[in-house]
Design an enzyme around this catalytic site. Sequence first.
Site, PDB file in Angstrom:
ATOM      1  N   HIS B 172      19.783 -32.529 -26.507  1.00 23.39           N
ATOM      2  CA  HIS B 172      20.310 -31.600 -25.505  1.00 23.39           C
ATOM      3  C   HIS B 172      20.714 -30.283 -26.168  1.00 23.39           C
ATOM      4  O   HIS B 172      20.341 -29.197 -25.700  1.00 23.39           O
ATOM      5  CB  HIS B 172      21.509 -32.257 -24.814  1.00 23.39           C
ATOM      6  CG  HIS B 172      22.229 -31.390 -23.839  1.00 23.39           C
ATOM      7  ND1 HIS B 172      22.230 -31.618 -22.477  1.00 23.39           N
ATOM      8  CD2 HIS B 172      23.015 -30.289 -24.009  1.00 23.39           C
ATOM      9  CE1 HIS B 172      22.953 -30.706 -21.873  1.00 23.39           C
ATOM     10  NE2 HIS B 172      23.458 -29.886 -22.780  1.00 23.39           N
ATOM     11  N   GLU B 173      21.467 -30.380 -27.258  1.00 24.35           N
ATOM     12  CA  GLU B 173      21.967 -29.159 -27.906  1.00 24.35           C
ATOM     13  C   GLU B 173      20.826 -28.329 -28.472  1.00 24.35           C
ATOM     14  O   GLU B 173      20.797 -27.105 -28.326  1.00 24.35           O
ATOM     15  CB  GLU B 173      22.958 -29.517 -29.016  1.00 24.35           C
ATOM     16  CG  GLU B 173      24.261 -30.122 -28.532  1.00 24.35           C
ATOM     17  CD  GLU B 173      24.920 -29.308 -27.443  1.00 24.35           C
ATOM     18  OE1 GLU B 173      24.830 -28.072 -27.471  1.00 24.35           O
ATOM     19  OE2 GLU B 173      25.491 -29.913 -26.518  1.00 24.35           O
ATOM     20  N   HIS B 176      19.040 -26.289 -25.937  1.00 23.84           N
ATOM     21  CA  HIS B 176      19.676 -25.015 -25.566  1.00 23.84           C
ATOM     22  C   HIS B 176      19.083 -23.874 -26.395  1.00 23.84           C
ATOM     23  O   HIS B 176      18.906 -22.754 -25.902  1.00 23.84           O
ATOM     24  CB  HIS B 176      21.186 -25.084 -25.799  1.00 23.84           C
ATOM     25  CG  HIS B 176      21.939 -25.665 -24.631  1.00 23.84           C
ATOM     26  ND1 HIS B 176      21.831 -25.181 -23.346  1.00 23.84           N
ATOM     27  CD2 HIS B 176      22.827 -26.693 -24.560  1.00 23.84           C
ATOM     28  CE1 HIS B 176      22.605 -25.880 -22.534  1.00 23.84           C
ATOM     29  NE2 HIS B 176      23.224 -26.815 -23.242  1.00 23.84           N
ATOM     30  N   TYR B 187      23.635 -18.484 -18.117  1.00 24.19           N
ATOM     31  CA  TYR B 187      24.441 -19.702 -18.145  1.00 24.19           C
ATOM     32  C   TYR B 187      25.533 -19.655 -17.076  1.00 24.19           C
ATOM     33  O   TYR B 187      26.726 -19.749 -17.352  1.00 24.19           O
ATOM     34  CB  TYR B 187      25.056 -19.864 -19.537  1.00 24.19           C
ATOM     35  CG  TYR B 187      25.459 -21.278 -19.884  1.00 24.19           C
ATOM     36  CD1 TYR B 187      24.517 -22.300 -19.948  1.00 24.19           C
ATOM     37  CD2 TYR B 187      26.771 -21.589 -20.157  1.00 24.19           C
ATOM     38  CE1 TYR B 187      24.893 -23.592 -20.270  1.00 24.19           C
ATOM     39  CE2 TYR B 187      27.159 -22.873 -20.486  1.00 24.19           C
ATOM     40  CZ  TYR B 187      26.208 -23.870 -20.535  1.00 24.19           C
ATOM     41  OH  TYR B 187      26.584 -25.151 -20.862  1.00 24.19           O
ATOM     42  N   GLU B 196      21.206 -26.235 -18.107  1.00 26.35           N
ATOM     43  CA  GLU B 196      21.793 -27.520 -18.473  1.00 26.35           C
ATOM     44  C   GLU B 196      20.821 -28.673 -18.194  1.00 26.35           C
ATOM     45  O   GLU B 196      20.697 -29.606 -18.993  1.00 26.35           O
ATOM     46  CB  GLU B 196      23.082 -27.751 -17.687  1.00 26.35           C
ATOM     47  CG  GLU B 196      24.315 -27.208 -18.373  1.00 26.35           C
ATOM     48  CD  GLU B 196      24.512 -27.834 -19.742  1.00 26.35           C
ATOM     49  OE1 GLU B 196      24.376 -29.056 -19.871  1.00 26.35           O
ATOM     50  OE2 GLU B 196      24.778 -27.083 -20.700  1.00 26.35           O
ATOM     51  N   ASP B 269      33.577 -24.297 -14.543  1.00 23.47           N
ATOM     52  CA  ASP B 269      32.384 -24.743 -15.273  1.00 23.47           C
ATOM     53  C   ASP B 269      31.232 -23.751 -15.093  1.00 23.47           C
ATOM     54  O   ASP B 269      30.087 -24.130 -14.875  1.00 23.47           O
ATOM     55  CB  ASP B 269      31.984 -26.151 -14.775  1.00 23.47           C
ATOM     56  CG  ASP B 269      30.835 -26.758 -15.567  1.00 23.47           C
ATOM     57  OD1 ASP B 269      30.757 -26.507 -16.782  1.00 23.47           O
ATOM     58  OD2 ASP B 269      30.017 -27.474 -14.954  1.00 23.47           O
ATOM     59  N   HIS B 274      27.374 -27.860 -15.230  1.00 23.62           N
ATOM     60  CA  HIS B 274      27.244 -29.273 -15.608  1.00 23.62           C
ATOM     61  C   HIS B 274      27.367 -30.197 -14.400  1.00 23.62           C
ATOM     62  O   HIS B 274      27.314 -31.421 -14.543  1.00 23.62           O
ATOM     63  CB  HIS B 274      28.317 -29.666 -16.633  1.00 23.62           C
ATOM     64  CG  HIS B 274      28.176 -28.996 -17.953  1.00 23.62           C
ATOM     65  ND1 HIS B 274      28.796 -27.804 -18.239  1.00 23.62           N
ATOM     66  CD2 HIS B 274      27.483 -29.337 -19.070  1.00 23.62           C
ATOM     67  CE1 HIS B 274      28.499 -27.447 -19.482  1.00 23.62           C
ATOM     68  NE2 HIS B 274      27.705 -28.353 -20.003  1.00 23.62           N
TER      69      HIS B 274
END
Lengths: 101, 361
Positions: B172-173, B176, B187, B196, B269, B274
């Site tokens: 996931h990271e 990005h 974002y 996301e 958020d 998310h």
Amino acid sequence: MRIQMRTEGGFAYIPGLSRPTILDSATLSPQESDEIQHLVSAVHFFDLPTLQEQTVHGGDQRTYKITIEDGVRSHSIQVTDPVKDPQLQALLTFVQQHASM
Amino acid sequence: MKLTTVQRYILPPHMLTALAQHGSPEQRAIALHMLGHDHSIRTVRMVQGLQVNHHHLSVQASINAEGALHRVIYDDHGTMDLPGECVRVEGQHAIGDVAANEAYDALGWTHALYLQVYGRNSINDAGQPLDASVHYGTQYNNAFWDGERMIFGDGDNQLFNRFTCAIDVIGHELTHGVTEDESHLAYVGQSGSLNESISDVFGSLVKQYSHQQTAEQADWLIGHGLFTDKIQGEALRSLKAPGTAYDDPLLGRDPQPAHMDHYMHTVEDNGGVHINSGIPNHVFYLVATRIGGFAWEKAGRIWYETLRDPGLRPTANFRMFARLTMANAERMFGSNSRELAAVHEAWTQVGVQIPAFAKEY
């Protein structure tokens, strides 16, 4: 002195962890109360810009919204991980360790 | 079916792709050769993915066979000083630190998925070294991408375990970084939710690829194992059933919607990036399971090509993204393909209306 901190962002949005936390220096021990006063003074919190310098890149960083009320003074800032100022990070860490929901 | 010279030049790309994937050895060779004449980088990458997919089992044994992978793991030793002490670099044996080794291995699998399946060489498609810092801070409950490296906390052991324990979190990271390199999806709001979701999709695909799981076999959970046993929940998110990953007295209930009827309008958020990512997440799950087989082969390729589509604007919303997924599915698999039908049905099922023309954006 009363400190409110709200943490947003991070890898997930978790409702139970998004509520603001409160730290009232009156509830601390004399030693801890001195420490928080020192941390707030050292970082010149009431002179900090509302929005701290942050990277425009990345994803999933946590953002901290901090408001401190001390007598007639009140000031709010917003800062995002990774926090570059070690003194501000020290203040954040103290609040995280001592504040309650 | 035997390809003649004339036929070679009139077959549309999606048929060549199908032949390259499912044809006889002779047909595969010709189709791959033909696709190689298409100078579209995108198609070349797709072909590279097809070529290695058939050999994935042997490739797995040496995920750095092409020498394209450059991992560097740093240890922050509980501080927040980045990047920290360098503790393991590419090619070195495992060290006595579980988090550092987990990060090293998961970065390898993430790089392998992108290179072996999609022909992408690292985050920037130019061999960018993959840096990760572990043991960031004290009891730090997060993992993030700061634009240069992945950073992982150890968790507080009350709510969260160490963030390196879930391979999909690392995928996931890193994704990005890929998204930032390709599309600059803002974002915030729906574009942030897409950002996301893309990270969740490819994070999940990294896990499935590492386990060689089909769409039917996968658990479609994000962050399985991150919660300690004190928490009532199995993961942070679920692509299969958004909103069901956890329900805990302290943490609350997983807030992700699976349908536009439950889209959450919020200022928190970053506008719910998310939270509402649950909707496109569920679309991908539906597409992958409708198509069946390994999700990275077709559904993943449609999503990857959409991520790289020049028409994907930084402010794209769900409808724009949906239309681009359909356009890419049609381009790759044809207008009467089950793949295109699966994409259309999935977006419809979650209540996203797809504009008929690009100008309707």
